[in-house]
Design a protein around this motif. Structure first.
Motif, PDB file in Angstrom:
ATOM      1  N   GLU A  78      37.128  51.184  16.675  1.00 41.21           N
ATOM      2  CA  GLU A  78      38.472  51.639  17.042  1.00 41.21           C
ATOM      3  C   GLU A  78      39.432  51.152  15.966  1.00 41.21           C
ATOM      4  O   GLU A  78      39.549  49.936  15.732  1.00 41.21           O
ATOM      5  N   ARG A 109      43.414  47.933  21.750  1.00 46.56           N
ATOM      6  CA  ARG A 109      42.082  48.551  21.669  1.00 46.56           C
ATOM      7  C   ARG A 109      41.464  48.388  20.286  1.00 46.56           C
ATOM      8  O   ARG A 109      40.292  48.641  20.081  1.00 46.56           O
ATOM      9  N   LYS A 138      43.596  42.480  19.766  1.00 43.86           N
ATOM     10  CA  LYS A 138      42.316  42.191  20.444  1.00 43.86           C
ATOM     11  C   LYS A 138      41.698  40.939  19.811  1.00 43.86           C
ATOM     12  O   LYS A 138      41.708  40.820  18.566  1.00 43.86           O
TER      13      LYS A 138
END
Ligand code: NDP
Length: 280
Positions: A157, A198, A218
Motif C-alpha cells: 500500500e 494504511r 502505520k
C-alpha cells in the motif's frame, strides 16, 4: 520502535560517484545548462548546488543568470540557442519563474531530449506509459531512497500526499510501475489520517511543515518526506513531524539530508543519459 534514518546524503554521494566513474570510464562529454531568472534566494542556492554537483561528476555546467525583467521572448530565444548547442546535453530552467513569464510555454520549448527535469509534456507522457529516457529527479530520487531500505514496493500500500505535476503525480506513477497499490491524496481527500494509516510506504509532498503526525503513520512504515519548508527561525523542515513519526515508522528520511540531495544526484544521472542519447 525507532525508525532507521535513510541517509539521503550518503546515497546521493554514491549516485554521483557512479555518474563520475561512468563519465571517466566511457569518456563521456556531458554539459548541463542551468538558467535562472531573477534573484530568488532559494533558487540561487539550488543552482549553486547543481553547479557544485556538476563539478564533482565531471559535467560541464553553463550558467545563465538573467535579470528578473527578462522578457518571455528573450528567454525563449535562449532556450532555442541551447537546444541547438551541441555542448549542452541538458537544459534546466530553475522554477519558479517570475510571474510575467509563462512556465509552461518555456518548458515546452526545451527539446524533449535535453529536458533533464522531465517536465516536458512529451516526457510526462512517456513516463505515463512506462517508456521513458528520463525520470523526474525528485520522484526518481525518492525511489532510490525506498530501494535503499530493502523494502519491496510490489504489492505494498503506497500513499502519496500531493498531486503536483512535478512531484505527486509522477511519484505515484513510479510506485505503480513497481507494482505498488497506490493512493494519491490531496486537499479534498476525506479522512486523510485514515488513508495514510494504511500506507506501508508514505510519501509526503504537501509543502506544509509538520503536516504528517504520528497518528497518520502505520507502525513500521517507510516514510519519505519531500517537503522543504523554511520556518520563521530560518531553519528548514519537512512535511513530517520528524520527532514523533520517527518513533513509529520503520524508515524515515530527514530534512535536510533526505530527498533534497537525491534530486540533484538524479539530475546528474539524467544529464549523462541525455549525453549518451544525443551521442548516438
Ligand atoms: P504543490 O504546492 O504544487 O502541491 C502540494 C500538494 O499538496 C497539492 O496537490 C495539494 O492538494 C496538497 N495539499 C495541500 N494541502 C493539503 C491538505 N491539507 N491535505 C492533503 N493534501 C494537501 O507542491 P510541490 O508538489 O511542488 O512540492 C511539495 C513540497 O515538496 C514543497 O515543500 C516543496 O518545496 C517540496 N519539494 C522538494 C523537492 C526536493 O528536491 N526535495 C523538489 C520539489 C518540491 P491540491 O492539489 O488539492 O491543492
Amino acid at each position: 520502535m525507532t525508525a532507521k534514518i535513510i541517509d539521503g546524503k550518503a546515497i546521493s554521494a554514491a549516485v554521483k560517484e557512479q555518474v563520475r566513474a561512468e563519465i571517466e570510464r566511457d569518456k563521456i562529454k556531458a554539459g548541463l545548462a542551468v538558467v535562472i531568472v531573477g534573484d530568488d534566494p532559494a533558487s540561487r542556492v539550488y543552482v549553486n548546488n547543481k553547479k557544485k554537483a556538476c563539478e564533482l561528476c565531471g559535467i560541464q555546467s553553463f550558467e545563465y543568470a538573467l535579470p528578473a525583467e527578462t522578457t518571455e521572448e528573450q528567454l525563449l530565444e535562449l532556450v532555442d540557442t541551447l537546444n541547438a548547442d551541441n555542448k549542452v546535453n541538458g537544459i534546466l530552467v530553475q522554477l519558479p519563474l517570475p510571474k510575467h513569464l509563462d512556465e509552461k510555454k518555456v518548458i515546452e520549448r526545451i527539446s524533449p531530449i535535453k529536458d533533464v527535469d522531465a517536465f516536458h509534456e512529451t516526457n510526462v507522457g512517456k513516463i505515463m506509459i512506462g517508456n521513458y529516457a528520463f525520470l523526474p529527479c525528485t520522484p526518481a530520487g525518492c525511489m532510490e531512497l525506498i530501494h535503499s531500505t530493502g523494502v519491496e514496493v510490489a504489492g505494498k500500500e503506497c500513499v502519496v500526499i500531493g498531486r503536483s505535476n512535478i512531484v505527486g503525480k509522477p511519484m505515484a506513477m513510479l510506485l505503480l510501475h513497481e507494482n505498488g497499490t497506490v493512493t494519491i491524496c490531496h486537499s479534498k481527500t476525506r479522512d486523510l489520517p485514515e488513508v495514510c494509516r494504511r500506507a506501508d510506504i508514505l510519501i509526503a509532498a504537501v509543502g506544509k511543515p509538520n503536516f504528517v503526525t504520528a497518528d497518520m503513520v502505520k507502525p513500521g512504515a517507510v516514510v519519505i518526506d519531500v517537503g522543504i519548508n523554511r520556518l520563521e527561525n530560518g531553519k528548514l523542515c519537512g512535511d513530517v513531524k520528524f520527532d514523533e513519526v520517527s518513533e513509529k515508522a520503520g524508515f524515515i528520511t530527514p530534512v535536510p539530508g533526505g530527498v533534497g540531495p537525491m534530486t540533484i544526484a538524479m539530475l546528474m544521472r539524467n544529464t549523462v543519459t541525455a549525453a549518451k542519447i544525443q551521442a548516438k
